[in-house]
Design an enzyme around this catalytic site. Structure first.
Site, PDB file in Angstrom:
ATOM      1  N   ALA A 336      -1.424   9.953 -43.226  1.00 41.33           N
ATOM      2  CA  ALA A 336      -1.234  11.026 -44.189  1.00 41.33           C
ATOM      3  C   ALA A 336      -2.428  11.051 -45.133  1.00 41.33           C
ATOM      4  O   ALA A 336      -3.198  10.095 -45.171  1.00 41.33           O
ATOM      5  CB  ALA A 336       0.049  10.810 -44.985  1.00 41.33           C
ATOM      6  N   MET A 337      -2.565  12.142 -45.872  1.00 37.93           N
ATOM      7  CA  MET A 337      -3.695  12.262 -46.799  1.00 37.93           C
ATOM      8  C   MET A 337      -3.223  12.862 -48.111  1.00 37.93           C
ATOM      9  O   MET A 337      -2.548  13.883 -48.134  1.00 37.93           O
ATOM     10  CB  MET A 337      -4.785  13.132 -46.149  1.00 37.93           C
ATOM     11  N   GLU A 338      -3.651  12.204 -49.206  1.00 35.13           N
ATOM     12  CA  GLU A 338      -3.101  12.495 -50.532  1.00 35.13           C
ATOM     13  C   GLU A 338      -3.712  13.685 -51.256  1.00 35.13           C
ATOM     14  O   GLU A 338      -3.639  13.733 -52.488  1.00 35.13           O
ATOM     15  CB  GLU A 338      -3.286  11.255 -51.411  1.00 35.13           C
ATOM     16  N   ASN A 339      -4.302  14.663 -50.552  1.00 31.76           N
ATOM     17  CA  ASN A 339      -4.902  15.804 -51.238  1.00 31.76           C
ATOM     18  C   ASN A 339      -4.047  16.225 -52.426  1.00 31.76           C
ATOM     19  O   ASN A 339      -2.827  16.353 -52.301  1.00 31.76           O
ATOM     20  CB  ASN A 339      -5.011  16.996 -50.282  1.00 31.76           C
ATOM     21  N   HIS A 371       3.402   6.254 -50.953  1.00 32.94           N
ATOM     22  CA  HIS A 371       1.980   5.907 -50.983  1.00 32.94           C
ATOM     23  C   HIS A 371       1.141   7.115 -51.424  1.00 32.94           C
ATOM     24  O   HIS A 371       0.324   7.016 -52.349  1.00 32.94           O
ATOM     25  CB  HIS A 371       1.561   5.451 -49.579  1.00 32.94           C
ATOM     26  N   GLU A 372       1.377   8.251 -50.806  1.00 37.02           N
ATOM     27  CA  GLU A 372       0.576   9.437 -51.128  1.00 37.02           C
ATOM     28  C   GLU A 372       0.873   9.931 -52.540  1.00 37.02           C
ATOM     29  O   GLU A 372      -0.027  10.410 -53.234  1.00 37.02           O
ATOM     30  CB  GLU A 372       0.817  10.546 -50.108  1.00 37.02           C
ATOM     31  N   HIS A 375      -1.012   7.951 -55.068  1.00 35.42           N
ATOM     32  CA  HIS A 375      -2.419   8.369 -55.142  1.00 35.42           C
ATOM     33  C   HIS A 375      -2.636   9.523 -56.109  1.00 35.42           C
ATOM     34  O   HIS A 375      -3.755   9.742 -56.561  1.00 35.42           O
ATOM     35  CB  HIS A 375      -2.901   8.843 -53.775  1.00 35.42           C
ATOM     36  N   GLU A 394      -6.650   2.368 -52.519  1.00 39.70           N
ATOM     37  CA  GLU A 394      -5.744   2.041 -51.424  1.00 39.70           C
ATOM     38  C   GLU A 394      -4.890   0.822 -51.752  1.00 39.70           C
ATOM     39  O   GLU A 394      -3.730   0.759 -51.382  1.00 39.70           O
ATOM     40  CB  GLU A 394      -6.526   1.841 -50.129  1.00 39.70           C
TER      41      GLU A 394
HETATM   42 ZN   LIG Z   1      -3.980   5.757 -49.251  1.00 44.52          ZN
END
Ligand SMILES: [Zn+2]
Ligand SMILES: *[C@@H]1O[C@H](CO)[C@@H](O)[C@H](O)[C@H]1NC(C)=O
Ligand SMILES: *[C@@H]1O[C@H](CO)[C@@H](O)[C@H](O)[C@H]1NC(C)=O
Ligand SMILES: *[C@@H]1O[C@H](CO)[C@@H](O)[C@H](O)[C@H]1NC(C)=O
Ligand SMILES: *[C@@H]1O[C@H](CO)[C@@H](O)[C@H](O)[C@H]1NC(C)=O
Length: 955
Positions: A336-339, A371-372, A375, A394
């Site tokens: 996944a990506m925290e944009n 987690h995201e 961030h 991270e």
């Molecule tokens: Zn991360």
């Protein structure tokens, strides 16, 4: 970002043919959106002849942007063309820049883009009247050039640009690639129709593949984004929409969506997607997925807003954006990506289907979501100034995620699970010479990609947890809040965090005024590896001497002048206090210390590192080990030792023995107590610990003895958990059952195997197996794998069909993992081929999973390695040089090698390919060679000890 099996990263990967075609037939939207054909040579092409070119990793090329120009705001317009066969996009970006030092050029990033037009003009005050054609307004450009190695686009000006504000306007086009990075395309099939999606993945250095920009994390700016999309689709971005959509001039079926201006943020956090997805919402919190899967987003929507709210309280800072969107994409390289405000996931990390997905998978979803969301503060609000401090992002997200999940699912005990799943796991990785410091100097994109590994995530998180405990939580949290508030919307370094924590610690008397957090933490972040603390008791005096050295599997004698600052907490048999984690002593970087009175009689044990809050192992003199073992083997009293410390004792003793620092008979004697143990945490440690021995012994004559010993140890647990999976069971009971059944079936436990095969047959005879699966979700992984191992082609082909038809990401993943369990070599070989064949049904994001599961199979392991060796070029071309996938494939296929012969083959492979051909996997190959060397070393040195013990043990 959240990794998982296939971590992301790497380069634009368009295959050469598609690339050339696209360059020739790019549909270009000029200002008036005219169609035209571009025949000029493509400026974005990488060096001719090869599909990509990489810099030597030893290169000293300086890749940072000049500091004379900083971006202030971006106004970005993009139109992706989603028709099949024409996957391009066109764009226009207007960047407001501040020139801080007079310069003759403006240098920014651009990669794989075709730039059509560039202009620079001075920004004039609102009321100043100016002739637009005057040289003061338009700045004449002398020439523009690409620096391909640095991925720079340089605009040389005719005259010196004085400090002040300017606007750079660039028109460009690019390719909506299929390499899962930059601005890329994804797809899914519904009713035989393929639906296309345009989406982004920019971390770390791929925003430059979507639009020209100042692509460094510290260069924050405000973004105003406009996306042109087919009128039957929806666009979303970091910010909410502003106003109505407007028609795209010259394109009948396209509309512009306009998004509000963002807060200042880094380029790698920009995101936008165009899809036909549906959404569900809880006020301003939305989840998106394809319409056939949107009901699987229910769980993410249930916990997401709660976790977000919890983090607002935890950090003491409100979430700064007006909305949150989370979207599940069919093709996604990372987990996944925290944009900021638009978190992107692969389907299996966001979607959960009750009755289909396993409970373990539910935890995966909760963890990745937490987690995201973590961030959004750590990484998005305050961003590391440069990628060397990636671990801050991270590590924090990985640590805080376990605290976030604990709030919504307290019975899962994710805070305790952290120790056995993250900390102990990374202690293993970090015991090799080829490990690296958490704070690693990196510059080139290749190097940046390489540090998205368990050291940055797991070790980063573990040393942050250590701080949380040695400072105590209230002090730690106050310090964090101060740090975030003082640096918000800006960037920071680890030293900024150390300063904020030191100030708070001193103010609260949590740390000696002579000592700073930096002094302590530099020893943990700047150095490779971690220590083993040795406790040597003087039983007559009642004292103990504490010393340290680096813990390594192969070089146990290495000594260094300077070591770690180590917080020491301990307890003794009398007190048995497993709740106080605040250190009573510090072992400084130099010398050893003596604790005069350890509060234990000579007949009583002491145990150090309460709850394993310190990132180190502990060794004792033999007598203290015997005292500990005696207590553990007393069925009425072993519970006096805290659960986490029982897990620690199992892990430390087995690992110390593996490294030649403790006699194997001591470690194995300790494991005998497990026959009575039924708690989750010690077992979650014991399974991988004994799993190592299982791997090493599997082909050896002693294996039957090992098997019966292992089956003896799990006997009680097997009885406690049983075969039946009940809906009402506690999560941790389910985990125990899953693990114990997996182990039992794997060891060939007759009852387990029979049962698994039978249940699989039930599924096969179901009239509609895609709809009606009688196998309990939690037991699927064991049952599928066992049945495929025992079965042949018919079972395999059945499972493959189900894989192709599955609508739930977690189910696809489960089947994919089970398909590697077959004993038919030719089927495994066919499976590996499918993994690198376009259109086979296996998505690129899942290729490395196939290699992982085939290599986990003792029959498949040599096959997988030979396949990698003989098809290296083909694999690279198929995947493109995505660092993590290639590196993972190397790791998966080599790390369980144990013989001299295998080591020789691996080395020959490395030499024959050389750095040139290994490319982004070079480092992984180096590391694998060290791991295999350590395995061979183990065989030579310790196999006999284990054999002797197994031949004599009585139970
Ligand atoms: Zn991360
Ligand atoms: C750019 O300059 C303007 C005007 O001096 C200032 O308000 C703004 O904060 C600057 N932006 C950045 C990113 O330095
Ligand atoms: C652009 O200008 C900077 C100074 O502002 C200089 O360091 C850099 O070398 C120049 N780049 C090129 C390609 O001339
Ligand atoms: C999908 O296409 C295949 C092959 O073209 C065909 O056999 C099948 O009947 C189609 N299915 C649907 C639901 O239209
Ligand atoms: C130590 O671990 C136990 C579980 O074994 C847990 O209940 C306890 O809260 C932990 N103590 C601290 C201070 O974290």
């Amino acid at each position: 970002m959240e990794g998982g099996l296939t971590k992301p990263r790497g380069y634009q990967v368009t295959r050469p043919c598609a690339f050339i075609l696209a360059c020739l037939f790019l549909i270009v939207i000029a200002t008036a959106l005219l169609l035209m054909y571009l025949l000029a040579p493509c400026p974005c092409a990488r060096s001719a002849g090869s599909s990509y070119s990489r810099l030597s990793r030893k290169s000293n090329l300086y890749v940072r942007l000049p500091t004379s120009v900083v971006p202030h705001a971006y106004n970005l317009k993009l139109i992706p063309f989603l028709q099949q066969g024409n996957f391009n996009f066109s764009g226009n970006v207007d960047i407001t820049i501040n020139v801080t030092l007079a310069t003759y050029n403006i240098t920014l990033h651009s990669a794989d883009l075709t730039i059509l037009k560039t202009s620079v003009r001075r920004v004039v005050e609102e009321n100043a009247v100016m002739d637009e054609d005057s040289p003061d307004f338009q700045i004449p450009i002398r020439k523009t050039e690409f620096d391909l190695k640095r991925e720079f686009y340089v605009i040389h000006l005719n005259r010196l640009l004085e400090p002040g504000q300017y606007k750079v306007n660039i028109e460009f086009t690019g390719i909506l690639n299929d390499a899962l990075q930059g601005f890329y395309r994804s797809s899914y099939v519904n009713n035989n129709v393929t639906w296309w999606i345009a989406t982004t993945q920019f971390q770390s250095t791929d925003a430059r593949r979507a639009f020209p920009c100042f692509d460094e994390p510290a260069l924050k700016a405000k973004f105003t984004i406009h996306i042109g999309r087919p009128s039957n689709m929806k666009a979303i971005s970091n910010m909410p929409k502003e106003g109505e959509s407007t028609p795209v001039e010259g394109m009948r079926d396209y509309m512009w969506d306009h998004f509000k201006e963002s807060v200042p943020m880094s380029t790698y956090l920009v995101a936008f997607t165009v899809s036909d997805f549906e959404h569900w919402s809880d006020r301003s919190f939305k989840v998106w997925a394809r319409s056939q899967a949107i009901d699987q987003a229910k769980y993410a929507l249930k916990i997401g807003p709660k976790i977000l709210k919890h983090f607002e309280e935890y950090f003491g800072i409100a979430y700064p954006l007006p909305k949150m969107d989370m979207i599940a994409l069919p093709d996604f390289a990372a987990g996944a990506m925290e944009n900021w405000g638009l978190i992107t996931y692969r389907e299996s990390t966001m979607l959960f289907q009750d009755g289909v997905s396993a409970s373990r998978h539910k935890q995966r979803v909760a963890s990745v979501v937490a987690h995201e969301l973590a961030h959004q503060w750590f990484g998005n609000l305050v961003t590391p100034s440069w990628w060397s401090d990636l671990w801050l992002n991270e590590g924090f997200a990985t640590y805080i995620e376990s605290l976030g999940v604990e709030v919504v699912e307290p019975s899962w005990r994710t805070g305790d699970q952290f120790v056995v799943r993250e900390l102990q796991n990374v202690l293993e990785q970090d015991a090799y010479k080829s490990s690296h410091p958490v704070s690693a100097p990196v510059s080139h994109p290749n190097e940046i990609d390489e540090i998205f590994d368990s050291i940055s995530y797991g070790k980063g998180a573990s040393i942050i947890r250590m701080m949380d405990h040695f400072l105590t939580t209230p002090v730690f949290k106050r310090g964090l809040t101060n740090y975030l508030n003082s640096r918000k919307f800006q960037s920071a370094t680890q030293d900024d965090l150390w300063q904020a924590l030191t100030d708070q610690a001193h103010a609260d008397n949590a740390l000696d005024p002579e000592i700073t957090v930096k002094q302590i933490m530099d020893t943990w972040t700047l150095k490779t590896g971690f220590p083993v603390v040795t406790v040597t008791r003087d039983y007559d005096r009642g004292s103990a001497t504490i010393s340290q050295k680096r813990f390594q599997y192969m070089y146990p004698t290495e000594t260094r002048a300077s070591n770690w600052w180590i917080p020491l907490s301990y307890t003794s048999q009398d007190r048995a206090d497993f709740t106080t984690t605040k250190p009573s002593h510090w072992l400084k970087a130099q010398g050893e210390i003596t604790i005069e009175n350890v509060n234990a009689y000579p007949s009583q044990w002491v145990i150090f590192n309460i709850n394993e809050t310190g990132f180190y192992r502990v060794n004792y003199d033999e007598r203290n080990w015997q005292l500990i073992i005696a207590q553990l083997r007393d069925p009425d009293r072993f519970l006096n030792i805290g659960e986490l410390n029982r897990a620690q004792l199992i892990d430390d003793s087995l690992q110390l023995a593996r490294a030649g620092q403790l006699n194997y008979s001591v470690a194995l004697n300790l494991t005998t107590y497990l026959a009575e143990e039924v708690s989750y945490l010690p077992w979650e440690t014991a399974f991988p610990g004994l799993g190592f021995l299982n791997t090493m012994l599997k082909k050896m004559p002693i294996y039957d003895k090992f098997k019966s010993y292992y089956l003896h140890l799990i006997f009680k647990l097997y009885q406690e958990t049983g075969f039946i999976d009940r809906h009402t069971d506690e999560q941790l009971l389910i985990y125990k059952r899953v693990e114990v059944l997996r182990t039992a079936c794997d060891l060939g436990h007759e009852d387990c195997v029979k049962n698994a095969v039978l249940q699989f047959q039930h599924w096969r005879s179901s009239p509609n197996p895609d709809k009606n699966n009688p196998v309990s979700p939690n037991l699927k992984s064991t049952i599928y794998c066992t049945a495929l191992r025992e079965g042949g082609q018919a079972e395999w082909d059945f499972a493959w069909e189900r894989y192709l038809n599955a609508n739930v990401g977690s189910e696809k993943q489960l089947i994919l993992q089970a398909l590697g369990c077959t004993r038919e070599t030719w089927i495994l070989s066919r499976y590996l081929h499918r993994a690198i064949t376009e259109g086979s049904g296996i998505r690129k994001q899942d290729t490395s999973t196939v290699f992982s599961t085939v290599s986990n199979n003792i029959i498949g392991r040599p096959l997988a390695f030979e396949f990698v060796r003989d098809n290296w070029q083909k694999i690279k071309e198929f995947l493109g040089p995505t660092v993590f996938t290639l590196s993972n494939i190397i790791r998966f296929t080599t790390n369980d090698m144990i013989t001299e012969y295998e080591l020789k083959q691996l080395k020959e492979f490395a030499i024959s390919k050389g750095e040139e051909e290994l490319g982004s996997a070079t480092k992984a190959v180096d590391q694998s060679i060290e791991i295999v060397e350590a395995n061979v070393h183990w065989m030579t040195n310790y196999y006999k000890d284990v054999e002797r013990w197994l031949l004599t043990v009585k139970y």
